[in-house]
Design a protein around this motif. Structure first.
Motif, PDB file in Angstrom:
ATOM      1  N   VAL A 154       0.835  -1.209   0.000  1.00 36.87           N
ATOM      2  CA  VAL A 154       0.000   0.000   0.000  1.00 36.87           C
ATOM      3  C   VAL A 154       0.866   1.253   0.000  1.00 36.87           C
ATOM      4  CG1 VAL A 154      -1.687   1.304   1.344  1.00 36.87           C
ATOM      5  CG2 VAL A 154      -1.951  -1.159   1.084  1.00 36.87           C
ATOM      6  N   VAL A 155       1.930   1.255   0.830  1.00 32.71           N
ATOM      7  CA  VAL A 155       2.818   2.423   0.876  1.00 32.71           C
ATOM      8  C   VAL A 155       3.510   2.629  -0.467  1.00 32.71           C
ATOM      9  CG1 VAL A 155       4.903   3.344   1.951  1.00 32.71           C
ATOM     10  CG2 VAL A 155       3.144   2.280   3.368  1.00 32.71           C
ATOM     11  N   ALA A 156       3.975   1.536  -1.065  1.00 32.45           N
ATOM     12  CA  ALA A 156       4.620   1.663  -2.370  1.00 32.45           C
ATOM     13  C   ALA A 156       3.646   2.166  -3.423  1.00 32.45           C
ATOM     14  CB  ALA A 156       5.200   0.307  -2.785  1.00 32.45           C
ATOM     15  N   PHE A 157       2.425   1.691  -3.361  1.00 28.39           N
ATOM     16  CA  PHE A 157       1.420   2.153  -4.324  1.00 28.39           C
ATOM     17  C   PHE A 157       1.142   3.642  -4.157  1.00 28.39           C
ATOM     18  CE2 PHE A 157      -3.020   2.990  -5.394  1.00 28.39           C
ATOM     19  CZ  PHE A 157      -3.049   2.570  -6.718  1.00 28.39           C
ATOM     20  N   LEU A 158       1.006   4.083  -2.905  1.00 33.25           N
ATOM     21  CA  LEU A 158       0.735   5.498  -2.670  1.00 33.25           C
ATOM     22  C   LEU A 158       1.934   6.373  -3.005  1.00 33.25           C
ATOM     23  CD1 LEU A 158      -1.207   5.282   0.730  1.00 33.25           C
ATOM     24  CD2 LEU A 158      -2.155   5.562  -1.569  1.00 33.25           C
ATOM     25  N   TYR A 159       3.141   5.822  -2.898  1.00 37.04           N
ATOM     26  CA  TYR A 159       4.342   6.630  -3.129  1.00 37.04           C
ATOM     27  C   TYR A 159       4.663   6.755  -4.617  1.00 37.04           C
ATOM     28  CZ  TYR A 159       9.148   8.281  -2.738  1.00 37.04           C
ATOM     29  OH  TYR A 159      10.302   9.010  -2.858  1.00 37.04           O
ATOM     30  N   TYR A 160       4.517   5.659  -5.351  1.00 37.02           N
ATOM     31  CA  TYR A 160       4.939   5.668  -6.745  1.00 37.02           C
ATOM     32  C   TYR A 160       3.822   6.043  -7.715  1.00 37.02           C
ATOM     33  CZ  TYR A 160       9.295   3.494  -5.266  1.00 37.02           C
ATOM     34  OH  TYR A 160      10.492   3.248  -4.673  1.00 37.02           O
ATOM     35  N   VAL A 161       2.588   5.865  -7.333  1.00 37.96           N
ATOM     36  CA  VAL A 161       1.503   6.230  -8.245  1.00 37.96           C
ATOM     37  C   VAL A 161       1.386   7.749  -8.279  1.00 37.96           C
ATOM     38  CG1 VAL A 161      -0.978   6.105  -8.619  1.00 37.96           C
ATOM     39  CG2 VAL A 161       0.272   4.079  -7.899  1.00 37.96           C
ATOM     40  N   PRO A 162       1.429   8.358  -9.449  1.00 35.49           N
ATOM     41  CA  PRO A 162       1.342   9.830  -9.518  1.00 35.49           C
ATOM     42  C   PRO A 162      -0.029  10.321  -9.073  1.00 35.49           C
ATOM     43  CG  PRO A 162       1.222   8.866 -11.717  1.00 35.49           C
ATOM     44  CD  PRO A 162       1.571   7.741 -10.785  1.00 35.49           C
ATOM     45  N   THR A 163      -0.002  11.435  -8.394  1.00 40.82           N
ATOM     46  CA  THR A 163      -1.234  12.049  -7.915  1.00 40.82           C
ATOM     47  C   THR A 163      -1.292  13.498  -8.379  1.00 40.82           C
ATOM     48  OG1 THR A 163      -0.175  12.689  -5.833  1.00 40.82           O
ATOM     49  CG2 THR A 163      -1.330  10.569  -5.878  1.00 40.82           C
ATOM     50  N   ALA A 164      -2.454  14.041  -8.409  1.00 42.38           N
ATOM     51  CA  ALA A 164      -2.653  15.432  -8.824  1.00 42.38           C
ATOM     52  C   ALA A 164      -3.812  16.017  -8.037  1.00 42.38           C
ATOM     53  CB  ALA A 164      -2.932  15.516 -10.325  1.00 42.38           C
ATOM     54  N   THR A 165      -3.694  17.298  -7.780  1.00 38.64           N
ATOM     55  CA  THR A 165      -4.751  18.025  -7.080  1.00 38.64           C
ATOM     56  C   THR A 165      -5.406  18.982  -8.060  1.00 38.64           C
ATOM     57  OG1 THR A 165      -3.536  17.885  -4.994  1.00 38.64           O
ATOM     58  CG2 THR A 165      -5.286  19.533  -5.145  1.00 38.64           C
ATOM     59  N   VAL A 166      -6.665  18.826  -8.261  1.00 36.71           N
ATOM     60  CA  VAL A 166      -7.425  19.646  -9.206  1.00 36.71           C
ATOM     61  C   VAL A 166      -8.326  20.577  -8.408  1.00 36.71           C
ATOM     62  CG1 VAL A 166      -9.057  19.635 -11.111  1.00 36.71           C
ATOM     63  CG2 VAL A 166      -7.361  17.809 -10.917  1.00 36.71           C
ATOM     64  N   THR A 167      -8.181  21.869  -8.667  1.00 36.68           N
ATOM     65  CA  THR A 167      -8.992  22.879  -7.988  1.00 36.68           C
ATOM     66  C   THR A 167      -9.887  23.555  -9.014  1.00 36.68           C
ATOM     67  OG1 THR A 167      -7.222  23.246  -6.380  1.00 36.68           O
ATOM     68  CG2 THR A 167      -8.946  24.932  -6.537  1.00 36.68           C
TER      69      THR A 167
END
Length: 292
Positions: A154-167
Motif C-alpha cells: 500500500v505504501v509503495a502504491f501510494l508513493y509511486y503512483v502519480p497524484t494530482a490536485t485539481v482545484t
C-alpha cells in the motif's frame, strides 16, 4: 518437576492417566531399564498430544536407543538419567522439535495407509486450545508478515503512483427576483399565490418643537396684534400690575396685559408681560418702544 516411575505393566492409557493426575508443570516418566520398550511411535505421539492438551511438558528417561530415537522423532524430550532431566534445560526445548515422521513401518502399504488415516483424523481433532505456544507463535509470525507485506504494498502504491490536485474555482452569479407583495391587515396567513402578507396597523404620534427665525411679515386681518412690554419700578416698594391693565401709544392704540406681574421692591427692577391690542386688525401693528 514431578518424576513418575513406570513398570512393565503400564501402557499408554495408564501413562496418560498418571499424567492427568500429576500436579507439576513438567513431568518425567522413568522407564524400567531392563524391560523391552512399552511404547511405540503412535503411543509417543498420543502422549505428546495429551500433554499439550493438559498444557504441561512431558519427558522420558530411558537408555533404550530405539525408544530414544522414536521419542526424538515424536518431539518428546528424552534423557539418559533423571539428573539430566532435572538439570538440562536445553534438552527440554530441543527435544520438543520433531525430527522425523514415526509410526508403523512403511513396508506394508495397507498399514501405511491406515496409519496416515489415523494421523489425519488426529490432526483434524486438534482444537485451537491444544496448540502449543510455538505453533501459535508461528501462526502469529505468518500473520504479522502478511500484514507487513500488505502495508508495504500500500505504501509503495501510494508513493509511486502519480497524484494530482485539481482545484475548480466557482464563479458567482448574482440572482435577482422582483415580486410585488401586498400587506393586508385582514388576512391571518401568507398567501403565496396572490402575494399577500399579513400586516397590522401601527400609529405613531410625534411632536416636534423648535425655534424658528421669521423671514417676513404677514398681515392677518381680524386678529389682534400681540407683543411684550417691559415695566420698570421707579420706587423702592413692590408694585403689582394686574392682568387687563391698559396701555396705549401716543396715537391712541390701546393694549391690555394678559397676566398679572409683580415688580420687586427695588428701585429699577423690571418685569416683562405679554400684551394684546384691544382692537383687532392692522391698527395694532405699532413700532417698538411706543407703548407706554
Amino acid at each position: 518437576m514431578q518424576t513418575i516411575y513406570l513398570n512393565s505393566e503400564d501402557d499408554i492409557v495408564s501413562i496418560c492417566d498418571q499424567l492427568a493426575w500429576a500436579q507439576a508443570q513438567r513431568v518425567v516418566f522413568v522407564l524400567p531399564p531392563d524391560d523391552a520398550p512399552m511404547l511405540d511411535g503412535l503411543d509417543l505421539v498420543r502422549l505428546r498430544r495429551y500433554a499439550d492438551r493438559l498444557r504441561c511438558e512431558v519427558a522420558l528417561v530411558t537408555t533404550d536407543k530405539a525408544l530414544r530415537r522414536l521419542a526424538q522423532g515424536a518431539g518428546v524430550p528424552v534423557f539418559a538419567t533423571e539428573v539430566a532431566a532435572r538439570t538440562n534445560r536445553r534438552g527440554w526445548w530441543r527435544g520438543r522439535r520433531r525430527q522425523m515422521q514415526i509410526g508403523l513401518p512403511a513396508t506394508s502399504a495397507p498399514m501405511l495407509a491406515a496409519w496416515r488415516t489415523a494421523l489425519d483424523e488426529q490432526r483434524r481433532s486438534l482444537t485451537w486450545h491444544e496448540l502449543t505456544w510455538r505453533q501459535w507463535g508461528v501462526r502469529y509470525l505468518v500473520l504479522l508478515a502478511v500484514c507487513l507485506g500488505i502495508s508495504l504494498l500500500v505504501v509503495a502504491f501510494l508513493y509511486y503512483v502519480p497524484t494530482a490536485t485539481v482545484t475548480l474555482p466557482l464563479e458567482a452569479w448574482p440572482v435577482q427576483a422582483t415580486r410585488i407583495v401586498t400587506a393586508d391587515p385582514a388576512v391571518d396567513g401568507v398567501l403565496a399565490d396572490s402575494g399577500v402578507l399579513p400586516a397590522r396597523l401601527i400609529t405613531v404620534t410625534q411632536t416636534w418643537q423648535g425655534d424658528l427665525v421669521p423671514t417676513g411679515v404677514v398681515e392677518v386681518p381680524g386678529t389682534s396684534a400681540r407683543g411684550r412690554v417691559l415695566f420698570v419700578n421707579e420706587t423702592a416698594d413692590p408694585v403689582v400690575i394686574p392682568a387687563g391693565t391698559e396701555l396705549s401709544t401716543e396715537t391712541g392704540v390701546v393694549f391690555q396685559t394678559l397676566e398679572t406681574i409683580t415688580l420687586a421692591g427695588v428701585l429699577g427692577s423690571t418685569a416683562e408681560v405679554e400684551v394684546t391690542a384691544v382692537s383687532p386688525g392692522p391698527e395694532g401693528n405699532v413700532p417698538a418702544d411706543t407703548v407706554t
